[in-house]
Scaffold this motif. Structure first.
Motif: not given
Length: 417
Positions: A29-31, A41, A62, A65, A69, A72, A74
């Protein structure tokens, strides 16, 4: 071309995926971390088992997530060679991951950094772990590790080199191994009889092959015992192998992964390997004529080095317990876990995973070896220091340092913790 493997009379055919170590960065993820805003996260630190490891975890993440939803994940992938330094730095900097895949965990548990596993998995997931792995994942009766995968070791033999050297049977004792390896090395042309990886990558594993093979070992949950007569016998025999020219050059600085590549290309007669070694051969040199056999020991009594790696959950600020639980329960469900462990070519640690995998011919030689398995004393808080000491010191055996001195120094490092 599929090759046959033999161990204790079992013959199987197999093609498995390749294995090598790679160092990767953050993914998923991008958090940027922590619980904040509309979601949580979870930071996941894992080692690389193969070239597929990062993609396999990214697939799990993937799917997770999509189903969760508000969470996240990482991902950070490191080589096994770097993992100890990375986690040490993170813990010292108060930046421990939320979940980590690794081996030793007792030191973290002793420092009260980890959740007991029953606090971060559901009752159904907890009950699914096979009982044989639970003890190895516990400290003083409290389970801190979620068993992730299991493996065993065996002797891979280049049958053509064995025959070329005039050796008619696969060695089962050390004396037979020394004789066979010396004869294979005498072939010349860059051929080595036995691949001896005492470099830092997995020095503790190669050492275990010899220590346990002499009736020694590393100790247990209560005491680490390196400086023993049995281990000294093993250390001296390692030096005998080197001095006789039975191994590759510079064995004290050679890592397992590049050395296995040399075996795959047909330049080493015998080497200790894992289930994924079969896949590496299938991809790198499918024509190699090889067999898989029990590990030679001082008296010929078969054993294998068993390895059970774990997932562990760090408490940190305590805010992510629910998210960690959701991720671990999701991962250990058979529809996620079985494809993951199968792709990495290891053995499952859950009953549902074993049932789903059924009879996998490629794993049969290693499964047969498991009843005689010896394990690292990973529940001993000093095992991490011991592991690090082997990585930095045991290679000196191949460089001519006095065997007793080497063992004494490793014991001292272990005792220091």
């Amino acid at each position: 071309m599929k090759k046959s493997l033999r161990l204790g009379g079992i013959v199987v055919t197999a093609t498995l995926a390749t294995m090598s170590l790679a160092s990767c960065g953050f993914g998923g993820g991008n958090a940027s971390g922590g619980s904040g805003g509309s979601g949580t996260t979870v930071n996941l630190l894992v080692p690389s088992y193969s070239d597929n490891t990062q993609a396999l975890w990214e697939g799990v993440i993937s799917d997770f997530e999509v189903a969760n939803s508000d969470i996240t994940v990482n991902l950070e992938v490191q080589s096994w060679d770097n993992l100890t330094d990375v986690i040490t730095t993170k813990v010292q900097g108060n930046a421990a991951p939320d979940i980590m895949n690794g081996g030793p965990f007792a030191g973290f548990a002793a420092d009260d950094l980890l959740y007991p596993i029953d606090e971060v998995v559901s009752a159904d997931t907890l009950a699914d772990f096979q009982s044989s792995f639970v003890e190895n994942a516990s400290v003083d009766g409290v389970q801190f590790g979620a068993p992730l995968l299991a493996s065993a070791r065996a002797l891979f033999v280049n049958e053509d080199l064995l025959a070329q050297a005039g050796v008619t049977a696969v060695p089962t004792t050390w004396s037979e191994l020394l004789d066979a390896a010396t004869k294979i090395s005498a072939i010349g042309g860059g051929v080595a009889g036995y691949g001896l990886p005492l470099g830092s990558e997995e020095a503790q594993a190669e050492s275990a092959v010899w220590f346990y093979g002499a009736g020694g070992g590393f100790g247990d949950a209560s005491a680490i015992t390196i400086d023993t007569p049995e281990n000294l016998e093993a250390a001296k025999f390692i030096q005998t192998m080197v001095d006789a020219g039975a191994t590759q050059a510079d064995a004290g600085a050679t890592d397992r992964s590049p050395l296995m590549d040399v075996f795959v290309q047909g330049k080493i007669g015998m080497i200790i390997g894992l289930p994924p070694t079969v896949g590496q051969i299938a991809e790198g040199n499918a024509a190699l004529n090889y067999s898989v056999n029990p590990i030679p020991t001082v008296d010929g009594k078969a054993f294998t080095l068993g390895v059970a790696d774990h997932l562990m959950a760090f408490k940190n600020d305590g805010s992510k317990q629910e998210a960690i639980t959701k991720f671990l329960d999701f991962f250990y469900a058979a529809d996620q876990y079985v494809p993951w462990v199968t792709a990495e070519n290891f053995l499952p640690t859950t009953q549902s995973g074993s049932d789903a995998m059924g009879d996998t011919p490629a794993l049969a030689p290693f499964i047969e070896a498991l009843p005689g398995a010896q394990f690292y004393p990973s529940t001993n808080p000093n095992w991490s220091a011991t592991d690090a000491a082997f990585k930095s010191l045991i290679g000196q055996l191949a460089q001519g340092k006095d065997a007793q001195t080497v063992l004494t120094e490793i014991q001292a490092k272990s005792d220091e913790g």
